[in-house]
Motif scaffolding. Structure first.
Motif, PDB file in Angstrom:
ATOM      1  N   ALA A   1     -78.405  29.410 -22.692  1.00  0.00           N
ATOM      2  CA  ALA A   1     -78.029  28.052 -22.267  1.00  0.00           C
ATOM      3  C   ALA A   1     -78.492  27.006 -23.282  1.00  0.00           C
ATOM      4  N   ILE A   2     -78.219  27.281 -24.552  1.00  0.00           N
ATOM      5  CA  ILE A   2     -78.585  26.357 -25.627  1.00  0.00           C
ATOM      6  C   ILE A   2     -77.526  25.263 -25.699  1.00  0.00           C
ATOM      7  N   PRO A   3     -77.899  24.001 -25.604  1.00  0.00           N
ATOM      8  CA  PRO A   3     -76.920  22.916 -25.607  1.00  0.00           C
ATOM      9  C   PRO A   3     -76.198  22.797 -26.948  1.00  0.00           C
ATOM     10  N   SER A   4     -75.072  22.114 -26.955  1.00  0.00           N
ATOM     11  CA  SER A   4     -74.226  22.029 -28.146  1.00  0.00           C
ATOM     12  C   SER A   4     -74.870  21.252 -29.298  1.00  0.00           C
ATOM     13  N   ASN A   5     -75.875  20.442 -29.020  1.00  0.00           N
ATOM     14  CA  ASN A   5     -76.548  19.714 -30.101  1.00  0.00           C
ATOM     15  C   ASN A   5     -77.680  20.536 -30.729  1.00  0.00           C
ATOM     16  N   GLU A   6     -77.765  21.814 -30.354  1.00  0.00           N
ATOM     17  CA  GLU A   6     -78.757  22.722 -30.913  1.00  0.00           C
ATOM     18  C   GLU A   6     -78.045  23.967 -31.440  1.00  0.00           C
ATOM     19  N   GLU A   7     -78.686  24.651 -32.405  1.00  0.00           N
ATOM     20  CA  GLU A   7     -78.070  25.821 -33.021  1.00  0.00           C
ATOM     21  C   GLU A   7     -79.098  26.921 -33.246  1.00  0.00           C
ATOM     22  N   PRO A   8     -78.833  28.137 -32.752  1.00  0.00           N
ATOM     23  CA  PRO A   8     -79.711  29.249 -33.102  1.00  0.00           C
ATOM     24  C   PRO A   8     -79.667  29.456 -34.616  1.00  0.00           C
ATOM     25  N   VAL A   9     -80.837  29.505 -35.248  1.00  0.00           N
ATOM     26  CA  VAL A   9     -80.909  29.612 -36.706  1.00  0.00           C
ATOM     27  C   VAL A   9     -81.236  31.039 -37.128  1.00  0.00           C
ATOM     28  N   VAL A  10     -82.291  31.609 -36.566  1.00  0.00           N
ATOM     29  CA  VAL A  10     -82.679  32.988 -36.852  1.00  0.00           C
ATOM     30  C   VAL A  10     -83.300  33.600 -35.598  1.00  0.00           C
ATOM     31  N   VAL A  11     -83.391  34.925 -35.611  1.00  0.00           N
ATOM     32  CA  VAL A  11     -84.148  35.649 -34.593  1.00  0.00           C
ATOM     33  C   VAL A  11     -85.288  36.358 -35.322  1.00  0.00           C
TER      34      VAL A  11
END
Length: 192
Positions: free
Chosen positions: A145-155
């Motif tokens: 549920a990550i909002p659209s103004n955020e971005e997964p960068v790495v795991v």
């Protein structure tokens, strides 16, 4: 630690950096909540443009639904070994400045700095980290549920290193290959 994984540097570098590497073989040993909080706290102290701290860390412990959701988002080449990590942490960058909702042009850089602090803190505690860019960002964003103004960068896979012999190929060979880096004269130059 295997001597082949200790960096052979051209110039003196602190041991914390020389000894840091990214294993794929993790033991079954767990990471305590206190240790994980210490590692994440270190990430929070990374420098950032205008001190915006445009990052969040979403994590799951092995054996929990949150962990399984992160594993499911990983690329097929990362799943076979990353599923054995003690903890998986998704580093998420905040793309907009909270006060103005303007694009933050440095969020990826800043999130990378926070990730590097996490890696070094973990290493200082005998906990190893392997950073992965191979994952489905959209899948992870939906699951977490990550909002659209955020971005997964790495795991980041975190855990205690284990014997390379327990890995299947091609991971075993990668685990046993000495580390190397491009020489300084290839990656740096004095501006005159």
């Amino acid at each position: 630690m295997s001597p082949i994984k200790i960096a052979s540097t051209q110039h003196p570098v602190i041991d914390l950096i020389k000894n840091r590497w990214s294993p794929r073989s993790f033991s079954t040993q767990t990471i305590s909540q206190e240790s994980l909080q210490t590692i994440l706290e270190a990430g929070s102290w990374a420098p950032s443009a205008n001190n915006q701290q445009p990052w969040r860390f979403i994590y799951g412990y092995r054996g929990t639904p949150g962990f399984d959701k992160i594993v499911a988002a990983l690329a097929p080449g990362n799943q076979p070994w990353a599923k054995n990590a003690a903890v998986l942490v998704a580093a998420v960058g905040v793309k907009e400045l909270p006060d103005t909702q303007q694009k933050n042009h440095y969020y990826m850089y800043d999130t990378g700095l926070a990730t590097s602090f996490i890696l070094l803190q973990a290493q200082s505690m005998g906990i190893y980290a392997h950073v992965m860019g191979g994952f489905n960002k959209q899948h992870l964003a939906e699951e977490a549920a990550i909002p659209s103004n955020e971005e997964p960068v790495v795991v980041i896979a975190l855990g205690y290193a284990d014997d390379a012999e327990k890995l299947e190929e091609p991971y075993k060979t990668r685990e046993l290959t000495p580390r190397n880096r491009k020489p300084l004269d290839v990656i740096s130059a004095e501006l005159v």
